[in-house]
Write an enzyme that holds these catalytic residues in place. Sequence first.
Site, PDB file in Angstrom:
ATOM      1  N   ALA A  62     113.486  79.721  29.991  1.00  0.00           N
ATOM      2  CA  ALA A  62     114.339  79.087  28.994  1.00  0.00           C
ATOM      3  C   ALA A  62     114.333  77.593  29.299  1.00  0.00           C
ATOM      4  CB  ALA A  62     115.748  79.665  29.082  1.00  0.00           C
ATOM      5  N   GLY A 107     113.065  83.186  31.565  1.00  0.00           N
ATOM      6  CA  GLY A 107     112.993  83.697  30.191  1.00  0.00           C
ATOM      7  C   GLY A 107     111.571  84.055  29.769  1.00  0.00           C
ATOM      8  N   GLU A 110     110.973  87.429  31.109  1.00  0.00           N
ATOM      9  CA  GLU A 110     111.798  88.350  30.320  1.00  0.00           C
ATOM     10  C   GLU A 110     111.198  88.609  28.943  1.00  0.00           C
ATOM     11  OE1 GLU A 110     115.059  85.677  31.302  1.00  0.00           O
ATOM     12  OE2 GLU A 110     116.243  87.430  31.820  1.00  0.00           O
ATOM     13  N   GLU A 130     116.047  82.134  38.264  1.00  0.00           N
ATOM     14  CA  GLU A 130     117.328  81.629  37.747  1.00  0.00           C
ATOM     15  C   GLU A 130     118.350  81.313  38.834  1.00  0.00           C
ATOM     16  OE1 GLU A 130     115.665  84.179  36.464  1.00  0.00           O
ATOM     17  OE2 GLU A 130     115.675  84.101  34.284  1.00  0.00           O
TER      18      GLU A 130
HETATM   19  N1  CAA Z   1     112.573  74.053  30.927  1.00  0.00           N
HETATM   20  C1  CAA Z   1     112.371  72.787  30.538  1.00  0.00           C
HETATM   21  N2  CAA Z   1     111.276  72.079  30.873  1.00  0.00           N
HETATM   22  C2  CAA Z   1     110.385  72.668  31.694  1.00  0.00           C
HETATM   23  C3  CAA Z   1     110.546  73.975  32.154  1.00  0.00           C
HETATM   24  C4  CAA Z   1     111.705  74.690  31.734  1.00  0.00           C
HETATM   25  N3  CAA Z   1     111.927  75.958  32.077  1.00  0.00           N
HETATM   26  N4  CAA Z   1     109.507  74.288  32.952  1.00  0.00           N
HETATM   27  C5  CAA Z   1     108.723  73.203  32.978  1.00  0.00           C
HETATM   28  N5  CAA Z   1     109.236  72.221  32.214  1.00  0.00           N
HETATM   29  C6  CAA Z   1     108.710  70.882  31.968  1.00  0.00           C
HETATM   30  C7  CAA Z   1     108.909  69.988  33.197  1.00  0.00           C
HETATM   31  O1  CAA Z   1     110.217  69.452  33.203  1.00  0.00           O
HETATM   32  C8  CAA Z   1     107.836  68.944  32.965  1.00  0.00           C
HETATM   33  O2  CAA Z   1     108.294  68.025  32.001  1.00  0.00           O
HETATM   34  P1  CAA Z   1     107.994  66.439  32.188  1.00  0.00           P
HETATM   35  O3  CAA Z   1     106.497  66.336  32.166  1.00  0.00           O
HETATM   36  O4  CAA Z   1     108.652  65.834  30.988  1.00  0.00           O
HETATM   37  O5  CAA Z   1     108.576  66.048  33.506  1.00  0.00           O
HETATM   38  C9  CAA Z   1     106.703  69.749  32.338  1.00  0.00           C
HETATM   39  O6  CAA Z   1     107.292  70.954  31.828  1.00  0.00           O
HETATM   40  C10 CAA Z   1     105.627  70.157  33.333  1.00  0.00           C
HETATM   41  O7  CAA Z   1     106.256  70.794  34.408  1.00  0.00           O
HETATM   42  P2  CAA Z   1     106.078  70.368  35.951  1.00  0.00           P
HETATM   43  O8  CAA Z   1     105.731  68.929  36.061  1.00  0.00           O
HETATM   44  O9  CAA Z   1     107.271  70.842  36.723  1.00  0.00           O
HETATM   45  O10 CAA Z   1     104.772  71.225  36.334  1.00  0.00           O
HETATM   46  P3  CAA Z   1     104.391  71.824  37.755  1.00  0.00           P
HETATM   47  O11 CAA Z   1     103.004  72.348  37.592  1.00  0.00           O
HETATM   48  O12 CAA Z   1     104.654  70.833  38.839  1.00  0.00           O
HETATM   49  O13 CAA Z   1     105.392  73.045  37.980  1.00  0.00           O
HETATM   50  C11 CAA Z   1     106.602  75.029  37.314  1.00  0.00           C
HETATM   51  C12 CAA Z   1     105.352  74.149  37.107  1.00  0.00           C
HETATM   52  C13 CAA Z   1     106.536  75.664  38.713  1.00  0.00           C
HETATM   53  C14 CAA Z   1     106.557  76.113  36.263  1.00  0.00           C
HETATM   54  C15 CAA Z   1     107.875  74.158  37.207  1.00  0.00           C
HETATM   55  O14 CAA Z   1     107.804  73.417  35.993  1.00  0.00           O
HETATM   56  C16 CAA Z   1     109.157  74.945  37.165  1.00  0.00           C
HETATM   57  O15 CAA Z   1     109.623  75.379  38.221  1.00  0.00           O
HETATM   58  N6  CAA Z   1     109.745  75.131  35.967  1.00  0.00           N
HETATM   59  C17 CAA Z   1     111.020  75.806  35.813  1.00  0.00           C
HETATM   60  C18 CAA Z   1     110.875  77.297  35.969  1.00  0.00           C
HETATM   61  C19 CAA Z   1     112.241  77.963  35.847  1.00  0.00           C
HETATM   62  O16 CAA Z   1     113.116  77.733  36.653  1.00  0.00           O
HETATM   63  N7  CAA Z   1     112.389  78.833  34.845  1.00  0.00           N
HETATM   64  C20 CAA Z   1     113.636  79.545  34.612  1.00  0.00           C
HETATM   65  C21 CAA Z   1     114.494  78.789  33.667  1.00  0.00           C
HETATM   66  S1  CAA Z   1     116.118  79.484  33.547  1.00  0.00           S
HETATM   67  C22 CAA Z   1     115.965  80.809  32.489  1.00  0.00           C
HETATM   68  O17 CAA Z   1     114.870  81.143  32.034  1.00  0.00           O
HETATM   69  C23 CAA Z   1     117.250  81.492  32.118  1.00  0.00           C
HETATM   70  C24 CAA Z   1     117.072  82.785  31.400  1.00  0.00           C
HETATM   71  O18 CAA Z   1     116.764  83.798  31.971  1.00  0.00           O
HETATM   72  C25 CAA Z   1     117.383  82.856  29.987  1.00  0.00           C
END
Ligand code: CAA
Length: 256
Positions: A62, A107, A110, A130
């Site tokens: 998400a 998400g 999921e 999460e």
């Molecule tokens: N939401 C918003 N933006 C996200 C995102 C997310 N879940 N995942 C990645 N992005 C964005 C980053 O912020 C980044 O944006 P900018 O270029 O503007 O800075 C862009 O995508 C590229 O990401 P990274 O630079 O971080 O890329 P990376 O290769 O270094 O890392 C990754 C990749 C490991 C997937 C890392 O982006 C990450 O950890 N993302 C978050 C994953 C996460 O925590 N997901 C769970 C979200 S909570 C949820 O989903 C709740 C639910 O159950 C409903």
Amino acid sequence: MENLILETNGGVTRVAINRPKALNALDRATLLELDRALEALDPKTRVLILTGSGEKAFVAGADIASMAKLEPNEAAAFSRLGHRIGDRLAGLDAITIAEVNGFALGGGCELMLACDFAIAADHAKLGQPEVALGVTAGFGGTTRLVRRVGLARALQLLATGARISAAEALAMGLVNEVVPQAELRARVDAIAAAIVANAPLAVAASKRAARLAAETDLGTANAHEQQVFGMCFATKDQKEGMAAFLEKRKAAWTGE
Ligand code: CAA
């Protein structure tokens, strides 16, 4: 559609989440588009393939930027929207396949779990991170994940937030197959073609019966199967399928 790419070809609809700059993270607008796309899905769709744009991510979760400031009631509504999509996918007659072309986190994992099954590229990374953000899973991670891999494995993923490899996901039954990235689309297309070659009503009834079996007691599910099997014999497809076998020819399904 701003954040989705839809293609339909011969009973197969491919939906790609298209926010590659945010690794296809699901914000409310994207979820609403997906919800509407599923609601308006061409009823002739036999297989729905869900994937992400680009080569890096299926869906990285998400959208954290859009969730950061949510009030509790808004977050609950966001969770309900995610669940509505999961329920729509489960309720479709079409078989739904997650083509996991990269990160499937939170998400994203999921959304994958809401599909009937998943085929992953070998570089994919999956998990429910999460808890590292101070929240639980919100789109079915605490529910569908338990049903897919069992309580113990689900809780290890949910509590550690670990990102696991496609090979580890395969070993625990989170995904059905892992293939080299370059072969992913062709493999999913081949599975879709194999499904489309079968009797439409029988495939749809198999999905409903199997999903019922996963969610109810064995006696109820077995009774349902007995009824459904009987009802197949009221279809033209049963007559055609069995006649084609006996006449050593290919069946011509009408879905009736
Ligand atoms: N939401 C918003 N933006 C996200 C995102 C997310 N879940 N995942 C990645 N992005 C964005 C980053 O912020 C980044 O944006 P900018 O270029 O503007 O800075 C862009 O995508 C590229 O990401 P990274 O630079 O971080 O890329 P990376 O290769 O270094 O890392 C990754 C990749 C490991 C997937 C890392 O982006 C990450 O950890 N993302 C978050 C994953 C996460 O925590 N997901 C769970 C979200 S909570 C949820 O989903 C709740 C639910 O159950 C409903």
